[in-house]
Enzyme design. Structure first.
Site, PDB file in Angstrom:
ATOM      1  CB  SER A 139      -0.906   0.007   1.235  1.00 26.23           C
ATOM      2  OG  SER A 139      -1.822  -1.061   1.191  1.00 26.23           O
ATOM      3  CE  LYS A 196      -5.525  -1.468   1.966  1.00 26.00           C
ATOM      4  NZ  LYS A 196      -4.288  -2.251   2.007  1.00 26.00           N
ATOM      5  CE  LYS A 203       1.819   2.472   4.631  1.00 23.68           C
ATOM      6  NZ  LYS A 203       1.347   1.503   3.609  1.00 23.68           N
TER       7      LYS A 203
END
Length: 289
Positions: free
Chosen positions: A95, A170, A239
């Site tokens: 990711s 995502k 993050k």
């Protein structure tokens, strides 16, 4: 097929084991070599560098921490781009920021190497069972070429568009999940404060409009204060939500709920709990550090 896998962590280990069980030859590399033992024991071949993985594989898969780690693995002095043959495909399950995915794809394309950004959802359990949901960005022909292999890891593998589209999808996933975890924590604390057994919330709400996988998985853990790092760390969620915030700013999209959740995750990280499970957010709402 001759495959490579870079990043034998919580997700990479079970995914590699599934590829081995399906009969593929898999060459593996990980920054911490001791993590290779479990997959080498099942037949994987350990490589000394990402470049060595690329030399041996038709398709190189990877799952690393963030865009900085991905760039080093791909373009470092002993990176994939140093040795990968033309027509090699790289499938990045990490990711990372969509902008980085686009940049990496363009740099690899100059060498005749294809890149698919293919972040996953479903956690360690999904990786073990082969039921991951994978959202992909990249050329349609590249995605179709790797589909038979990827579907040995997933229940769904969806092309969302060109390079970066998988990562953007995502981030949408994480906006929903990251915000929902915080909301579930509020509901748990409300039940506790009002004298209701919060441990019963997942069962009581099962099948209703408030039900969700996060409620069933994390709600009970929050209520009993039992946490497992394998179910997703605060640092990783933080993050991802910060990457989502950067994309939102670029397109002038308000992320009110996610922005509030980010502040709670930052507080957890500031308390030294960045590597601990995200459901510890309930402790902040309970007023405990």
């Amino acid at each position: 097929m001759k495959l490579g896998y870079i990043g034998i962590g919580l997700m990479g280990r079970p995914m590699t084991l599934r590829l081995l069980a399906a009969g593929h030859e898999v060459t593996v590399w990980n920054r911490s070599r001791e993590k290779l033992a479990a997959v080498v024991e099942k037949g994987a071949r350990a490589a000394a560098s990402p470049a060595e993985v690329a030399r041996a594989a038709e398709i190189v898969m990877m799952c690393v921490t963030d865009q900085h780690a991905a760039e080093e693995v791909l373009f470092g002095p002993r990176g994939v781009a140093q040795t990968a043959k033309a027509n090699t495909l790289v499938v990045d399950f990490s990711s990372i920021a969509p902008a980085s995915a686009k940049e990496f794809a363009a740099r690899l394309e100059e060498k005749g190497i294809g890149l698919i950004d293919a972040p996953v959802s479903g956690g360690v359990a999904g990786a073990e069972k082969g039921t991951l949901v994978i959202m992909a960005g990249g050329k349609a022909e590249h995605i179709e070429r790797v589909r038979p292999v990827v579907m040995q890891l997933a229940q769904r593998f969806t092309r969302m568009g060109d390079s970066g589209a998988g990562q953007t999808t995502k981030l949408c996933n994480q906006v929903i999940v990251g915000s929902l975890i915080a909301v579930i924590a509020e509901a748990v604390r409300l039940a506790e404060a009002a004298g209701v057994d919060a441990r019963m919330l997942p069962e009581a709400l099962k099948g209703g409009f408030a039900d969700s996988l996060p409620l069933q998985i994390f709600g009970a853990r929050m209520a009993s204060r039992t946490f497992e790092p394998s179910l997703g760390s605060t640092a990783i969620m933080l993050k991802d939500l910060e990457n989502a915030g950067a994309v939102a700013k670029e397109h002038s999209v308000p992320l009110v709920m996610a922005s509030n959740a980010v502040q709670l995750y930052r507080m957890l990280a500031a308390q030294g709990k960045g590597e601990q499970e995200i459901s510890r957010i309930v402790e902040l709402i309970a007023g405990k550090s």
